[in-house]
Design a protein around this motif. Structure first.
Motif, PDB file in Angstrom:
ATOM      1  N   VAL A   1      37.897  38.788  39.768  1.00  0.00           N
ATOM      2  CA  VAL A   1      37.051  39.774  39.101  1.00  0.00           C
ATOM      3  C   VAL A   1      35.599  39.347  39.294  1.00  0.00           C
ATOM      4  O   VAL A   1      35.241  38.201  38.998  1.00  0.00           O
ATOM      5  CB  VAL A   1      37.355  39.861  37.584  1.00  0.00           C
ATOM      6  CG1 VAL A   1      36.506  40.950  36.941  1.00  0.00           C
ATOM      7  CG2 VAL A   1      38.832  40.092  37.325  1.00  0.00           C
TER       8      VAL A   1
ATOM      9  N   HIS B   1      38.597  42.909  42.165  1.00  0.00           N
ATOM     10  CA  HIS B   1      38.202  43.753  41.046  1.00  0.00           C
ATOM     11  C   HIS B   1      36.698  43.592  40.778  1.00  0.00           C
ATOM     12  O   HIS B   1      36.136  42.516  40.959  1.00  0.00           O
ATOM     13  CB  HIS B   1      38.967  43.360  39.782  1.00  0.00           C
ATOM     14  CG  HIS B   1      40.444  43.623  39.851  1.00  0.00           C
ATOM     15  ND1 HIS B   1      41.329  42.732  40.416  1.00  0.00           N
ATOM     16  CD2 HIS B   1      41.187  44.678  39.427  1.00  0.00           C
ATOM     17  CE1 HIS B   1      42.558  43.225  40.333  1.00  0.00           C
ATOM     18  NE2 HIS B   1      42.501  44.403  39.749  1.00  0.00           N
TER      19      HIS B   1
ATOM     20  N   VAL C   1      36.611  42.649  30.617  1.00  0.00           N
ATOM     21  CA  VAL C   1      37.201  41.648  31.511  1.00  0.00           C
ATOM     22  C   VAL C   1      38.523  41.156  30.929  1.00  0.00           C
ATOM     23  O   VAL C   1      39.544  41.058  31.630  1.00  0.00           O
ATOM     24  CB  VAL C   1      36.233  40.472  31.735  1.00  0.00           C
ATOM     25  CG1 VAL C   1      36.923  39.356  32.525  1.00  0.00           C
ATOM     26  CG2 VAL C   1      34.975  40.930  32.463  1.00  0.00           C
TER      27      VAL C   1
END
Length: 204
Positions: free
Chosen positions: A106, A145, A187
């Motif tokens: 991420v 991501h 997140v």
């Protein structure tokens, strides 16, 4: 969290790598371009951890996010200590060191094309002119991501580089803590609940 090896044994699930983008140094700390660092710092605080220098040319904090027990996830938080436009080097080194597949990465970054404080979570896509994403994508491909944190467009004829390398305005700072908190929540939701559920909650 464990996964079955197929031979009857269980092995620990590997970590997620969460990268907050920014530029190192106190002169950049309050810049719009450094909002990824702000989100990473808050996540580390929530985990009760501290960032430490890592040989990957990044600062790293390891811990777990989510509800303690089955639903918690092991994470590696990272802040590259290279400048933004060469973030791909440290991120690749982190990927290799912690053996994290790109699908469990991420990247949290500032985004010009959405309004201040708005979030967009996505998997893959282009870099939209963001030099940090451009460097990471060049090294790892696009299939990671992203948590895009809106900073809006520069006013008038101000150059984009000048805008993102300036501190948040006084008016923006009044709401900044709330928006950073919400980004950190997103997140955690992405990792615990999956992309679609996180998008439905946080894509504003």
């Amino acid at each position: 969290m464990t996964t079955n090896t197929g031979g009857g044994g269980l092995v620990p699930e590997g970590p997620w790598l969460i990268v907050g983008l920014g530029n190192p140094g106190p002169q950049y700390a309050g810049n719009r371009h450094n909002v990824g660092f702000l989100v990473a710092d808050l996540l580390a605080e929530r985990m009760g951890g501290r960032f430490k220098a890592h040989r990957s040319r990044a600062e790293v904090c390891e811990g777990r996010v989510g509800t303690p027990g089955v639903s918690s996830r092991r994470v590696v938080l990272a802040k590259p200590m290279s400048f933004m436009n060469v973030s791909g080097g440290p991120v690749t080194a982190l990927r290799d060191f912690f053996k994290v597949p790109v699908a469990r990465m991420v990247v949290v970054h500032d985004e010009l094309d959405i309004g201040y404080g708005a979030l967009r979570l996505k998997l893959g896509g282009g870099d939209n002119g963001h030099n940090g994403l451009k460097s990471i994508t060049k090294s790892l491909g696009p299939d990671y991501h992203r948590v895009r944190f809106g900073v809006g467009r520069p006013p008038g004829r101000m150059a984009v580089a000048d805008f993102v390398l300036r501190d948040f305005s006084g008016a923006e700072r009044k709401e900044l803590d709330y928006f950073v908190d919400r980004a950190a929540d997103s997140v955690e939701s992405l990792i615990a609940d999956g992309l679609e559920r996180a998008q439905s909650t946080y894509n504003s």
